[in-house]
Structures are given as structure tokens and as C-alpha cells.
Design a protein around this motif. Sequence first.
Motif, mmCIF file in Angstrom:
data_model
loop_
_atom_site.group_PDB
_atom_site.id
_atom_site.type_symbol
_atom_site.label_atom_id
_atom_site.label_comp_id
_atom_site.label_asym_id
_atom_site.label_seq_id
_atom_site.Cartn_x
_atom_site.Cartn_y
_atom_site.Cartn_z
ATOM 1 N N ASP A 1 10.543 -3.111 -0.504
ATOM 2 C CA ASP A 1 9.466 -2.974 -1.476
ATOM 3 C C ASP A 1 8.267 -2.222 -0.908
ATOM 4 N N GLN A 2 8.135 -2.170 0.407
ATOM 5 C CA GLN A 2 6.934 -1.636 1.042
ATOM 6 C C GLN A 2 7.009 -0.107 1.190
ATOM 7 N N TRP A 3 5.841 0.547 1.100
ATOM 8 C CA TRP A 3 5.768 1.972 1.405
ATOM 9 C C TRP A 3 6.300 2.257 2.807
ATOM 10 N N GLN A 4 6.083 1.303 3.727
ATOM 11 C CA GLN A 4 6.433 1.527 5.132
ATOM 12 C C GLN A 4 7.924 1.388 5.423
ATOM 13 N N SER A 5 8.719 1.003 4.428
ATOM 14 C CA SER A 5 10.158 0.883 4.634
ATOM 15 C C SER A 5 10.741 2.219 5.108
ATOM 16 N N ARG A 6 11.714 2.143 5.983
ATOM 17 C CA ARG A 6 12.373 3.371 6.461
ATOM 18 C C ARG A 6 13.017 4.130 5.313
ATOM 19 N N SER A 7 13.349 3.431 4.205
ATOM 20 C CA SER A 7 13.940 4.096 3.042
ATOM 21 C C SER A 7 12.934 4.965 2.303
ATOM 22 N N HIS A 8 11.635 4.707 2.496
ATOM 23 C CA HIS A 8 10.609 5.418 1.751
ATOM 24 C C HIS A 8 9.709 6.254 2.656
ATOM 25 N N ARG A 9 10.144 6.498 3.870
ATOM 26 C CA ARG A 9 9.273 7.142 4.854
ATOM 27 C C ARG A 9 8.767 8.502 4.362
ATOM 28 N N ASP A 10 9.643 9.341 3.825
ATOM 29 C CA ASP A 10 9.223 10.668 3.369
ATOM 30 C C ASP A 10 8.257 10.569 2.190
ATOM 31 N N GLU A 11 8.536 9.642 1.277
ATOM 32 C CA GLU A 11 7.670 9.474 0.110
ATOM 33 C C GLU A 11 6.304 8.919 0.533
ATOM 34 N N TRP A 12 6.310 8.040 1.515
ATOM 35 C CA TRP A 12 5.055 7.510 2.053
ATOM 36 C C TRP A 12 4.208 8.643 2.623
ATOM 37 N N ARG A 13 4.834 9.502 3.411
ATOM 38 C CA ARG A 13 4.099 10.640 3.974
ATOM 39 C C ARG A 13 3.559 11.536 2.855
ATOM 40 N N ARG A 14 4.352 11.729 1.820
ATOM 41 C CA ARG A 14 3.904 12.578 0.718
ATOM 42 C C ARG A 14 2.648 12.007 0.063
ATOM 43 N N MET A 15 2.617 10.694 -0.168
ATOM 44 C CA MET A 15 1.439 10.089 -0.786
ATOM 45 C C MET A 15 0.232 10.148 0.147
ATOM 46 N N LEU A 16 0.424 9.883 1.420
ATOM 47 C CA LEU A 16 -0.685 9.945 2.364
ATOM 48 C C LEU A 16 -1.234 11.368 2.474
ATOM 49 N N ALA A 17 -0.355 12.359 2.474
ATOM 50 C CA ALA A 17 -0.805 13.749 2.524
ATOM 51 C C ALA A 17 -1.568 14.111 1.257
ATOM 52 N N LEU A 18 -1.122 13.608 0.117
ATOM 53 C CA LEU A 18 -1.819 13.864 -1.134
ATOM 54 C C LEU A 18 -3.231 13.285 -1.090
ATOM 55 N N VAL A 19 -3.353 12.051 -0.588
ATOM 56 C CA VAL A 19 -4.680 11.426 -0.475
ATOM 57 C C VAL A 19 -5.559 12.206 0.494
ATOM 58 N N ARG A 20 -4.985 12.621 1.620
ATOM 59 C CA ARG A 20 -5.746 13.403 2.599
ATOM 60 C C ARG A 20 -6.268 14.690 1.981
ATOM 61 N N ASP A 21 -5.404 15.410 1.281
ATOM 62 C CA ASP A 21 -5.807 16.676 0.690
ATOM 63 C C ASP A 21 -6.819 16.461 -0.437
ATOM 64 N N MET A 22 -6.665 15.370 -1.182
ATOM 65 C CA MET A 22 -7.603 15.039 -2.239
ATOM 66 C C MET A 22 -9.009 14.820 -1.666
ATOM 67 N N ALA A 23 -9.079 14.103 -0.550
ATOM 68 C CA ALA A 23 -10.365 13.831 0.076
ATOM 69 C C ALA A 23 -10.961 15.076 0.725
ATOM 70 N N ARG A 24 -10.108 15.935 1.283
ATOM 71 C CA ARG A 24 -10.597 17.107 2.016
ATOM 72 C C ARG A 24 -11.103 18.220 1.098
ATOM 73 N N ARG A 25 -10.691 18.210 -0.151
ATOM 74 C CA ARG A 25 -11.051 19.317 -1.040
ATOM 75 C C ARG A 25 -12.562 19.521 -1.085
ATOM 76 N N ASP A 26 -13.305 18.437 -1.255
ATOM 77 C CA ASP A 26 -14.758 18.557 -1.346
ATOM 78 C C ASP A 26 -15.467 17.374 -0.687
ATOM 79 N N GLY A 27 -14.773 16.768 0.298
ATOM 80 C CA GLY A 27 -15.365 15.593 0.922
ATOM 81 C C GLY A 27 -15.393 14.386 0.003
#
Length: 477
Positions: free
Chosen positions: A343-369
Motif C-alpha cells: 500500500d505504501q509509496w515506498q514499496s519496491r513495487s511502486h519505486r518508479d512511480e514514487w520517484r515520478r511523484m517526488l520529481a513532479l513535486v520538486r519541479d512544481m516547487a522549483r518553477r517559481d519557488g
Amino acid sequence: MPHQITHPIGPILLLDDVAGDRLSLSALFITADRDTPPPIAWAAGTAAPVALARHAHATVWRARFSLPAYRTSSYHWDGTDYEVAGDLTGDLRLAYVSCNGEEVGDMLREGSERNAMWSRLREEHRRQPFALLLHGGDQVYADEVTQGHELSRDWPDRVPDDPSPEALADLRHHLRERFFERYAILYAAPELAWLAARVPSLMQWDDHDICDGWGSLPRDRTESAVGQTLFAVARESFLLFQHGTVQDDLPARFGDPSGAHLGWGIHAPGLRILAPDLRSERTRRDIMGRPGWAMMDAEAERNVEGHTLLMSSVPLLGPRMSLLETLMVAIPRMQKYEDDLRDQWQSRSHRDEWRRMLALVRDMARRDGHNVTAISGEIHLATRAVMDLGRDLHFHQLVASGIAHRAPPKGWARFLGALASLGESPLPGHPIRIAPLPGQRTRYTAERNYLMLERVSGSWRAQWDLELSGLTDPLPL
């Protein structure tokens, strides 16, 4: 025996959307049989409730109306004035809750014990009102609704191979009445009912709103005729009781009018609240499908000022659950917990999807601080985490869980804290740190709790109310 409604339940105030300077609202009512609730009245007019659903001995009603989004106002119903602190333009307070129940025997618990933290939240609103009440998942614990019917009594361990259409129709009726009973009892609780009539709610579902582990269970269970009937009734009940709506009538805040997923977003001055649907499209391999990701990708491209609150029913930042997952799979008697870890984002089954969401959040924050904070529940503990985004930006996660679910043993909290000490960095160069709440010594706090978020002069801060330890110091975000 069907649950009997002896007195009208409601109003339960739900936020449909923020449109310009107005709060679009729904007021939900439950009455016996075909009794009609009185109309809602406010400064600009009246609204008569309309029937949304009929049950064995009850009817569910909804009245839609609007109030100002720039000041405190009120509405009137059945001889009572209800004040709503609806100003979203300046300083404001929000409350966040999750896990309103338990897996076994929840409806048999003594009310004042079960709803003790709801009572404290009610008193906190009386002291200083909340503009919105955010519910982060497991608003009901529906795990026992499958009991009492031949087709579902052994769910999910065993399901019949080929039930007849008549048997499935009878199962649907059984489940529909059991879901209704749980929602009606919860909404009739005086501690919640008082708050729900005065603070507009926004809700996101998680597995127990369907059944324990929905989407992480084996596919031959979830895709079976019984599993699909269970999901369909849970979804209907979720829309009805948590959003005051039905299929093909979704409020404008929903990302997909067709309801392929039930993610939504609210946009107010200096504040965006995003709640992706982490259950409708979930499988053992995927957390979200294409429609859900399309909503999040579109939101990531928006030009937004102020602060984004990202509701992730399952914590987005966490320790190396994959290590624990590997250990449990290797020990036969522990394999029954595999679904919980999947069920967790951190599951090995969801590792790529977890990275995708974290990258999306990072890019969202970096766009204009732009500031982004995740708020989560699900784990029956309180904690927080920080991910370094670079460029002097940080992504905060706040976990508040649960409002009614009793805390697990402190040993479990200490174990998770030790696991977190190993560190985690799914995105290279962006380490995640699990940190104690202000004033706490351990990373995870095993007490019932809820979260308060406050904006003062444009700056945000968070504060937990812990059942035994009391209020934490404010945490700047």
C-alpha cells in the motif's frame, strides 16, 4: 435489521468548489423514510433539499447553496443559525484529520472514548474557527460490511467463482445498507455533527473506505464479481456521503467529470489544495493510472502563487519500507502483511512511480519557488519529514493519524524510527529525513492526534494536538 433513523442527521457541510469570491457548498441530510428536511436559508435566498438516494428506511438529501469566500457568514436551517468562517483571502486556519475508526468493532465503541479527539477539535474551533476541515482517508472503516452475506463472508480469503446475477444483486443491497449504516452512525455522533455543520469538509478516500488493502490485494480478488460489486458500492457511498453527489454530477473541483478517477483540486487566493485519487486506479503494480497522472501533470504546469497542500492519503515521504517488505516476504507467517506494505509509496513495487511523484513535486516547487507541503494520514501515528529540493527549497510532509483509531504500541513507533535512521534518497541528491514533531524526542509519536494548519500574514505553520502530550509548538513551513 436495517439501521433505523429516529432523528434527522445533518447538515453535513461539504465544499463543492471555490468559484471567484464564493464558496459553492452542499449540505447533506439523512432522514427517516421520505421525511423531507426543511430548506437551507442564507442572505441571498433559500435552497430546498433534493433526494439523492433511497435506502431501506431512510433517504439521503442534498441542498446546494453558496456563501462568501472573503468573510465570515452564516446560513439558517430548522431554527438554528450556523456561522461559517469562510474567509480564504487572508489569515485562516485549516484542520486535517484521518483514520476515523477501527477495523474491528468500531460501531460498538463507547462514544465519548471513540470521539474524544473530535471533542477537542470541536472546542478548538470554538476557540478560533477553522475555515475548512480536510479529511485524509479512512473516514469510515468498512472492513466488516462484507460479513453477513454468503458471497462475501469469507472476503478476501475466498470468493465464489461464478455467482448468479440474482445473488450479486442481493449482495449489492446488503453492502449498500451496511455502508449506509456506518456513515449514518458516524455523522450522527454529536462531536463530529456539530463541527460538520459549521466547517465545510473536503475528503479524500483510502483503502478502509472500501476494504482493507483495496488495490494491493491479489487481482483475482479485486477483479472478481464480488470484488467489483464491493468497489462499486463503496464508490457510490463515497460520492454520496463524502462529497454529497452521485455519478455524472461531480462538482467542478474534480479533475475528471466522468469519474474515471476521483482526484480533485481547490484553488483559492494564495492556496491550492490537491487530492489525487490513490485508490480508484490502484493495482498491485500501479498507484495511479493515466487519468490520475494527467491531472497531476496538468497541475504541475499551472502558474500558482502562495502555497500548495498536497493530500497524499498514504505518506509520500517515508523510510525504507522495501527492506521490511523483503523481510516479511522471506518469513511465511509474516506474508499476510505484504498487502499493507504494498500500500505504501515506498514499496519496491511502486519505486518508479514514487520517484515520478517526488520529481513532479520538486519541479512544481522549483518553477517559481512555490511552497508545497504534503499532508498524510493512514499510519495511526504522528510524524513529519523533509526532503531537500535544492536551491534552498524544502518539501515538508506532515502526518496526522488517527482522529479515532487508537495508537499502535510504542514499540512499533520506535521500530519505524530506527528504520528511518537508515535514511532514504529515492531521487539522487534529494535526501529524505524523518524528524520528530516539535517537542517530541522520537521520530514517530504513538498517540491519537489531529493537525492544524494556519496562515498568518502569508506565512504558514503547523501544529499537532496529541491526545496525551497536548499541543506541539508551531512548526514553520
